[in-house]
Design a protein around this motif. Structure first.
Motif, PDB file in Angstrom:
ATOM      1  N   ALA A 114      23.833  -3.994  23.458  1.00 52.66           N
ATOM      2  CA  ALA A 114      23.314  -3.161  24.543  1.00 52.66           C
ATOM      3  C   ALA A 114      21.886  -2.698  24.253  1.00 52.66           C
ATOM      4  O   ALA A 114      21.015  -2.714  25.136  1.00 52.66           O
ATOM      5  CB  ALA A 114      24.218  -1.959  24.759  1.00 52.66           C
ATOM      6  N   THR A 115      21.621  -2.290  23.006  1.00 58.06           N
ATOM      7  CA  THR A 115      20.264  -1.848  22.677  1.00 58.06           C
ATOM      8  C   THR A 115      19.274  -2.999  22.765  1.00 58.06           C
ATOM      9  O   THR A 115      18.141  -2.822  23.229  1.00 58.06           O
ATOM     10  CB  THR A 115      20.192  -1.231  21.263  1.00 58.06           C
ATOM     11  N   LYS A 116      19.688  -4.189  22.350  1.00 60.61           N
ATOM     12  CA  LYS A 116      18.778  -5.325  22.360  1.00 60.61           C
ATOM     13  C   LYS A 116      18.518  -5.817  23.784  1.00 60.61           C
ATOM     14  O   LYS A 116      17.420  -6.279  24.107  1.00 60.61           O
ATOM     15  CB  LYS A 116      19.325  -6.447  21.476  1.00 60.61           C
ATOM     16  N   GLY A 117      19.525  -5.704  24.639  1.00 57.41           N
ATOM     17  CA  GLY A 117      19.295  -6.015  26.046  1.00 57.41           C
ATOM     18  C   GLY A 117      18.324  -5.038  26.677  1.00 57.41           C
ATOM     19  O   GLY A 117      17.472  -5.408  27.502  1.00 57.41           O
TER      20      GLY A 117
ATOM     21  N   GLU B  61      28.467   9.337  19.771  1.00 56.13           N
ATOM     22  CA  GLU B  61      27.385   9.831  18.911  1.00 56.13           C
ATOM     23  C   GLU B  61      26.773   8.694  18.100  1.00 56.13           C
ATOM     24  O   GLU B  61      25.548   8.627  17.917  1.00 56.13           O
ATOM     25  CB  GLU B  61      27.914  10.911  17.969  1.00 56.13           C
ATOM     26  N   GLU B  62      27.607   7.776  17.607  1.00 50.91           N
ATOM     27  CA  GLU B  62      27.082   6.617  16.884  1.00 50.91           C
ATOM     28  C   GLU B  62      26.203   5.761  17.784  1.00 50.91           C
ATOM     29  O   GLU B  62      25.145   5.265  17.370  1.00 50.91           O
ATOM     30  CB  GLU B  62      28.242   5.779  16.335  1.00 50.91           C
ATOM     31  N   PHE B  63      26.617   5.612  19.031  1.00 48.99           N
ATOM     32  CA  PHE B  63      25.836   4.827  19.993  1.00 48.99           C
ATOM     33  C   PHE B  63      24.491   5.513  20.256  1.00 48.99           C
ATOM     34  O   PHE B  63      23.442   4.875  20.291  1.00 48.99           O
ATOM     35  CB  PHE B  63      26.637   4.658  21.285  1.00 48.99           C
ATOM     36  N   ARG B  64      24.523   6.834  20.428  1.00 47.31           N
ATOM     37  CA  ARG B  64      23.274   7.572  20.682  1.00 47.31           C
ATOM     38  C   ARG B  64      22.297   7.422  19.514  1.00 47.31           C
ATOM     39  O   ARG B  64      21.095   7.245  19.712  1.00 47.31           O
ATOM     40  CB  ARG B  64      23.575   9.049  20.928  1.00 47.31           C
ATOM     41  N   LYS B  65      22.803   7.479  18.294  1.00 44.97           N
ATOM     42  CA  LYS B  65      21.930   7.329  17.120  1.00 44.97           C
ATOM     43  C   LYS B  65      21.326   5.934  17.060  1.00 44.97           C
ATOM     44  O   LYS B  65      20.149   5.762  16.693  1.00 44.97           O
ATOM     45  CB  LYS B  65      22.721   7.620  15.845  1.00 44.97           C
ATOM     46  N   LEU B  66      22.117   4.931  17.419  1.00 44.07           N
ATOM     47  CA  LEU B  66      21.599   3.562  17.424  1.00 44.07           C
ATOM     48  C   LEU B  66      20.542   3.380  18.509  1.00 44.07           C
ATOM     49  O   LEU B  66      19.516   2.719  18.303  1.00 44.07           O
ATOM     50  CB  LEU B  66      22.743   2.565  17.623  1.00 44.07           C
TER      51      LEU B  66
ATOM     52  N   LEU C  83      17.092   4.645  17.391  1.00 48.04           N
ATOM     53  CA  LEU C  83      16.333   3.741  16.529  1.00 48.04           C
ATOM     54  C   LEU C  83      15.970   2.442  17.237  1.00 48.04           C
ATOM     55  O   LEU C  83      14.796   2.045  17.273  1.00 48.04           O
ATOM     56  CB  LEU C  83      17.141   3.428  15.265  1.00 48.04           C
ATOM     57  N   ASN C  84      16.971   1.775  17.812  1.00 50.35           N
ATOM     58  CA  ASN C  84      16.769   0.420  18.323  1.00 50.35           C
ATOM     59  C   ASN C  84      16.037   0.348  19.655  1.00 50.35           C
ATOM     60  O   ASN C  84      15.458  -0.690  19.978  1.00 50.35           O
ATOM     61  CB  ASN C  84      18.117  -0.287  18.469  1.00 50.35           C
TER      62      ASN C  84
ATOM     63  N   ASP D 154      32.072  -8.195  18.776  1.00 50.59           N
ATOM     64  CA  ASP D 154      32.208  -7.041  17.885  1.00 50.59           C
ATOM     65  C   ASP D 154      30.874  -6.350  17.625  1.00 50.59           C
ATOM     66  O   ASP D 154      30.606  -5.868  16.520  1.00 50.59           O
ATOM     67  CB  ASP D 154      32.856  -7.453  16.552  1.00 50.59           C
ATOM     68  N   ALA D 155      30.012  -6.306  18.651  1.00 46.47           N
ATOM     69  CA  ALA D 155      28.682  -5.704  18.478  1.00 46.47           C
ATOM     70  C   ALA D 155      28.194  -5.109  19.790  1.00 46.47           C
ATOM     71  O   ALA D 155      27.019  -5.205  20.122  1.00 46.47           O
ATOM     72  CB  ALA D 155      27.694  -6.757  17.965  1.00 46.47           C
ATOM     73  N   VAL D 156      29.091  -4.454  20.525  1.00 45.49           N
ATOM     74  CA  VAL D 156      28.752  -4.026  21.881  1.00 45.49           C
ATOM     75  C   VAL D 156      27.567  -3.069  21.914  1.00 45.49           C
ATOM     76  O   VAL D 156      26.697  -3.178  22.788  1.00 45.49           O
ATOM     77  CB  VAL D 156      29.994  -3.427  22.581  1.00 45.49           C
ATOM     78  N   THR D 157      27.493  -2.122  20.981  1.00 43.03           N
ATOM     79  CA  THR D 157      26.387  -1.162  21.019  1.00 43.03           C
ATOM     80  C   THR D 157      25.068  -1.827  20.631  1.00 43.03           C
ATOM     81  O   THR D 157      24.028  -1.567  21.242  1.00 43.03           O
ATOM     82  CB  THR D 157      26.656   0.040  20.098  1.00 43.03           C
ATOM     83  N   TYR D 158      25.114  -2.669  19.628  1.00 42.59           N
ATOM     84  CA  TYR D 158      23.905  -3.379  19.190  1.00 42.59           C
ATOM     85  C   TYR D 158      23.366  -4.266  20.306  1.00 42.59           C
ATOM     86  O   TYR D 158      22.173  -4.252  20.624  1.00 42.59           O
ATOM     87  CB  TYR D 158      24.231  -4.221  17.955  1.00 42.59           C
TER      88      TYR D 158
END
Length: 257
Positions: A157-160, A106-111, A114-115, A151-155
């Motif tokens: 992923a969104t930037k990629g 759920e945290e990943f989906r929210k990110l 936005l991102n 330590d930023a796998v979700t971030y």
């Protein structure tokens, strides 16, 4: 007499434009004569923004995770300025450092909302207008995507995803004369980074500086100037990701502990 203002009488949208990199972009565009619609949720800052320069700022309250608000903000920009020459997608967030075990789906989906999806929706609603001006889109990604920030796998992923979307959109939009590029900044001294620095362990700040060839952090205006270059000057450039990292890709052999 020709003006030396590089974006005079042109209209730009900057999402997340009240602080950090977004504010740096707004300031540079206004100084160069642009009319800038700022999409942000920071009402206290947005409604009092008065960057120096001959351009103009129009603040629009907009939650970049809400499709209806993004659509309405684009429509409000057209009502105010009648056109859009450039969209700068910048609104985003970096979660606190943790490994994949510490993130929920759920945290990943929210990110992602936005991102990445926020960028998609801003493009979707702004592009019909940008095609009319044969303008451009600049998506702010991150050097974290290139180096694989720990330590930023979700971030990461969104930037990629932003870089991938940029390249695909450039392929589609070229037929309309629209250019789509991205910028991957390195360590920029933004309010978000400043907050992190307050909790950094001893020596961490110097270690981060050391992986930059220039040995310093960027000022948000420096990313704004790169953004203006892509919007105003790089007229034969599309589908590219401009690295503004001071060479952290070269120095990442210095391991982050």
């Amino acid at each position: 007499m020709a003006s030396n203002l590089r974006f005079q009488d042109k209209v730009a949208i900057v999402t997340g434009g009240c602080k950090g990199i977004g504010r740096g972009c707004v300031d540079v565009f206004v100084e160069n004569g642009a009319k800038v619609a700022v999409f942000d949720i920071d009402d206290a800052v947005g409604q009092t923004m008065k960057p120096e320069g001959p351009g103009e700022v129009f603040y629009i309250h907009c939650d970049m995770t809400k499709e209806d608000q993004i659509k309405a903000a684009v429509e409000a920009t057209i009502v105010k300025f009648q056109k859009i020459d450039c969209l700068v997608n910048n609104a985003g967030w970096h979660p606190p450092a943790r490994t994949i075990d510490g993130f929920s789906a759920e945290e990943f989906r929210k990110l992602l909302d936005l991102n990445l999806i926020g960028y998609f929706l801003a493009c979707k609603f702004a592009l019909p207008h940008i095609r009319k001006t044969k303008g451009s889109v600049v998506n702010i990604s991150s050097g974290a995507f290139t180096v694989g920030q720990p330590d930023a796998v979700t971030y990461v992923a969104t930037k990629g995803g932003i870089v991938g979307m940029t390249r695909a959109l450039a392929t589609d939009e070229g037929r309309h004369g629209v250019r789509v590029n991205s910028i991957s900044p390195g360590c920029v001294w933004t309010p978000l980074f400043e907050e992190w620095a307050k909790t950094a362990e001893k020596g961490q700040m110097e270690q981060i500086k050391d992986i930059s060839i220039l040995g310093r952090f960027a000022d948000p205006r420096e990313i704004g100037m790169a953004c203006l270059f892509l919007a105003a000057d790089a007229t034969f450039t599309t589908g590219e990701d401009l690295s503004c990292t001071a060479g952290i890709e070269r120095g990442y052999g210095i391991k982050m502990k």
